[in-house]
Scaffold this motif. Sequence first.
Motif, PDB file in Angstrom:
ATOM      1  N   GLN A   2     118.513  20.610  -2.428  1.00 35.43           N
ATOM      2  CA  GLN A   2     118.854  22.024  -2.498  1.00 35.43           C
ATOM      3  C   GLN A   2     120.203  22.236  -1.841  1.00 35.43           C
ATOM      4  O   GLN A   2     120.531  21.594  -0.848  1.00 35.43           O
ATOM      5  N   MET A  35     109.161  34.305 -10.271  1.00 37.29           N
ATOM      6  CA  MET A  35     109.715  33.111  -9.629  1.00 37.29           C
ATOM      7  C   MET A  35     108.625  32.238  -9.001  1.00 37.29           C
ATOM      8  O   MET A  35     108.926  31.213  -8.400  1.00 37.29           O
ATOM      9  N   TYR A  42     110.245  36.169  -1.448  1.00 32.44           N
ATOM     10  CA  TYR A  42     111.331  36.785  -2.216  1.00 32.44           C
ATOM     11  C   TYR A  42     112.004  37.882  -1.398  1.00 32.44           C
ATOM     12  O   TYR A  42     113.236  37.960  -1.337  1.00 32.44           O
ATOM     13  N   GLN A  55     119.811  27.133  -6.588  1.00 35.88           N
ATOM     14  CA  GLN A  55     118.699  27.144  -7.547  1.00 35.88           C
ATOM     15  C   GLN A  55     118.117  28.553  -7.675  1.00 35.88           C
ATOM     16  O   GLN A  55     117.822  29.003  -8.779  1.00 35.88           O
ATOM     17  N   ASN A  56     117.942  29.247  -6.542  1.00 33.90           N
ATOM     18  CA  ASN A  56     117.451  30.630  -6.583  1.00 33.90           C
ATOM     19  C   ASN A  56     118.395  31.518  -7.380  1.00 33.90           C
ATOM     20  O   ASN A  56     117.954  32.327  -8.200  1.00 33.90           O
ATOM     21  N   ILE A  58     120.566  30.742  -9.708  1.00 34.85           N
ATOM     22  CA  ILE A  58     120.513  30.416 -11.142  1.00 34.85           C
ATOM     23  C   ILE A  58     119.258  31.007 -11.775  1.00 34.85           C
ATOM     24  O   ILE A  58     119.321  31.595 -12.863  1.00 34.85           O
ATOM     25  N   GLU A  59     118.130  30.874 -11.104  1.00 36.94           N
ATOM     26  CA  GLU A  59     116.873  31.414 -11.638  1.00 36.94           C
ATOM     27  C   GLU A  59     116.913  32.943 -11.709  1.00 36.94           C
ATOM     28  O   GLU A  59     116.488  33.542 -12.699  1.00 36.94           O
ATOM     29  N   ILE A  60     117.441  33.580 -10.682  1.00 36.25           N
ATOM     30  CA  ILE A  60     117.536  35.042 -10.664  1.00 36.25           C
ATOM     31  C   ILE A  60     118.474  35.520 -11.763  1.00 36.25           C
ATOM     32  O   ILE A  60     118.169  36.482 -12.483  1.00 36.25           O
ATOM     33  N   PHE A  62     119.069  34.058 -14.570  1.00 37.99           N
ATOM     34  CA  PHE A  62     118.343  33.877 -15.820  1.00 37.99           C
ATOM     35  C   PHE A  62     117.368  35.038 -16.053  1.00 37.99           C
ATOM     36  O   PHE A  62     117.292  35.583 -17.145  1.00 37.99           O
ATOM     37  N   ILE A  63     116.632  35.414 -15.010  1.00 37.43           N
ATOM     38  CA  ILE A  63     115.681  36.525 -15.124  1.00 37.43           C
ATOM     39  C   ILE A  63     116.414  37.817 -15.479  1.00 37.43           C
ATOM     40  O   ILE A  63     115.960  38.596 -16.312  1.00 37.43           O
ATOM     41  N   THR A  68     125.467  33.631 -14.130  1.00 40.53           N
ATOM     42  CA  THR A  68     125.350  33.237 -12.724  1.00 40.53           C
ATOM     43  C   THR A  68     126.641  33.513 -11.966  1.00 40.53           C
ATOM     44  O   THR A  68     126.620  33.994 -10.835  1.00 40.53           O
TER      45      THR A  68
END
Length: 86
Positions: A2, A35, A42, A55-56, A58-60, A62-63, A68
Amino acid sequence: MQFALIPQKVSGVLANISAVRRSKGYSEEYMADIMNMPQDTYTGIEAGNIALTLQNVIEIAFIFQIDTASLLTLDIPKLPILRLVI
């Protein structure tokens, strides 16, 4: 592995995440569910009490269906036109 974001950048990124989340009408509970993490985790991330990882981010992104790089570089809370588009 990470990667944590540079500390001085984190507060701006967190403000962007919060602004976009609120503009989309997403609750912290909703984000946590998507997530697959506890809500307090969160909430801690968004409050800056738990490390925000790349990583968080990128995921956020995407949501949110947002680039990004926008979360990392723009000052979204100060861009009212962008908030309407998001």
